[in-house]
Design a protein around this motif. Structure first.
Motif, PDB file in Angstrom:
ATOM      1  N   SER A  41      45.219   4.111  36.335  1.00  0.00           N
ATOM      2  CA  SER A  41      44.279   5.102  35.808  1.00  0.00           C
ATOM      3  C   SER A  41      42.925   4.988  36.495  1.00  0.00           C
ATOM      4  CB  SER A  41      44.123   4.911  34.294  1.00  0.00           C
ATOM      5  OG  SER A  41      45.354   5.064  33.630  1.00  0.00           O
TER       6      SER A  41
ATOM      7  N   PHE B  51      48.170  10.701  31.617  1.00  0.00           N
ATOM      8  CA  PHE B  51      49.401  10.338  32.324  1.00  0.00           C
ATOM      9  C   PHE B  51      50.579  10.274  31.347  1.00  0.00           C
ATOM     10  CE2 PHE B  51      47.078   8.289  36.049  1.00  0.00           C
ATOM     11  CZ  PHE B  51      47.611   9.157  36.981  1.00  0.00           C
TER      12      PHE B  51
ATOM     13  N   SER C 261      54.155  12.697  31.056  1.00  0.00           N
ATOM     14  CA  SER C 261      55.366  12.005  31.536  1.00  0.00           C
ATOM     15  C   SER C 261      56.549  12.332  30.649  1.00  0.00           C
ATOM     16  CB  SER C 261      55.138  10.488  31.572  1.00  0.00           C
ATOM     17  OG  SER C 261      54.081  10.164  32.433  1.00  0.00           O
TER      18      SER C 261
ATOM     19  N   GLY D 155      56.893   6.270  30.139  1.00  0.00           N
ATOM     20  CA  GLY D 155      55.630   5.670  29.779  1.00  0.00           C
ATOM     21  C   GLY D 155      55.751   4.832  28.530  1.00  0.00           C
TER      22      GLY D 155
ATOM     23  N   TRP E  10      53.886   6.678  37.943  1.00  0.00           N
ATOM     24  CA  TRP E  10      52.483   7.063  37.766  1.00  0.00           C
ATOM     25  C   TRP E  10      51.686   6.782  39.032  1.00  0.00           C
ATOM     26  CZ3 TRP E  10      50.521   5.365  32.239  1.00  0.00           C
ATOM     27  CH2 TRP E  10      51.274   6.033  31.262  1.00  0.00           C
TER      28      TRP E  10
END
Length: 319
Positions: free
Chosen positions: A210, A234, A238, A244, A310
């Motif tokens: 991030s 994110f 997802s 995630g 990610w």
């Protein structure tokens, strides 16, 4: 006695080797010790499967009456093991170990490089030198010196650090600051910083991804609140959370604190004195280029697949 070498740099390996043999056969150097010094010796041992150069140099050591010696310089303790058996059988293996410089000697060396001579006792120079000394003694720069003193094999790295510090100065900022050192170290960090990423937990990796995306996307100041918001973005994109893992804010904040202690992020001056509310909005920056970090996470480390996904998304968005 000098030997005419003009034009020999463009010759083939076999022609240059023959020139070296003929020079030694001439007998001019029988009473003169000759050293063949190979820097980064391990590269010579791994560059060719047959290790032709080393084999022929070892042959020269045994064939001629001249006083010849082969010296290999390397930072790898296993360099001898890289050699073929036919080469190991031709040399007398002796090792001289030069220890890495201590943190104190590194700091003194960097201070000497960055300080100005003040023979005329000028107050401006004295003030500048005192500022450089204070910066080197700061907690943030001490972390850089300590971490790199364990992994960098030459003081040249630290001299280059000083060069990059001064390259950032301008008319508005004509004196170096702690931030300049951190920015310089970000682009000089060797493999030790990336190996630290290998030891990160999943939540720490999520925070690094991030932060990398935020820092690489714009030049705005990053903080934990923005990083956590990007982490949630994110997560929401997802596949409705299928790719995630949802971590609470408190756990993510603790991950940032741990990343700072590992030397992977910088959380501003006196970060250890901040409460959790202040930490959410305190300045945070990576101690390495964001593109490099994302590329490393998606390609080099073993971790859960959604973290890699990610990192891959963030890397593509920054392209």
């Amino acid at each position: 006695n000098e030997v005419e070498l003009d034009g020999w740099g463009q010759k083939s390996f076999s022609e240059n080797l023959e020139f070296l043999r003929s020079t030694l056969k001439a007998g001019k150097y029988e009473s003169m010790p000759i050293f063949f010094i190979l820097d980064d010796f391990d590269l010579f041992a791994s560059r060719s499967k047959r290790q032709t150069l080393l084999y022929n140099l070892c042959d020269l050591l045994q064939q001629y009456t001249a006083q010849l010696a082969l010296v290999g310089l390397t930072t790898r303790f296993d360099a001898y093991d890289l050699l073929e058996k036919r080469i190991r059988s031709r040399i007398t293996y002796r090792v001289i170990v030069f220890p890495l410089p201590s943190k104190k000697s590194i700091q003194e060396s960097v201070l000497t490089e960055l300080s100005l001579k003040n023979d005329r006792k000028l107050p401006e120079v004295k003030k500048y030198n005192e500022r450089i000394k204070a910066i080197l003694e700061s907690k943030e720069v001490q972390k850089i010196l300590k971490a790199n003193s364990e992994h960098v094999s030459s003081l040249e790295w630290f001299k280059l650090l000083g060069t990059l510090v001064f390259s950032q100065l301008s008319e508005k900022e004509d004196l170096p600051t702690v931030r300049h050192f951190l920015e310089a170290a970000k682009y000089l960090n060797p493999d030790w910083s990336m190996s630290s990423v290998q030891n990160c937990s999943v939540v720490q990796l999520a925070m690094l991804v991030s932060l990398s995306f935020l820092e690489g996307r714009s030049n705005t100041v990053c903080n934990f609140a923005l990083a956590f918001k990007q982490y949630e973005r994110f997560y929401s994109k997802s596949s409705a959370g299928e790719l995630g893992q949802k971590f609470p804010m408190r756990m993510c904040l603790e991950a940032i604190i741990e990343l700072e202690s590992m030397g992977l992020v910088y959380c501003g001056n006196n970060s250890d004195r901040l409460n959790n509310l202040d930490r959410r909005y305190a300045h945070i920056s990576l101690n390495m280029p964001p593109h490099t970090l994302l590329d490393y996470i998606k390609n080099k480390i073993t971790c859960t697949s959604w973290v890699k996904q990610w990192a891959r998304q963030g890397f593509l968005l920054l392209e």
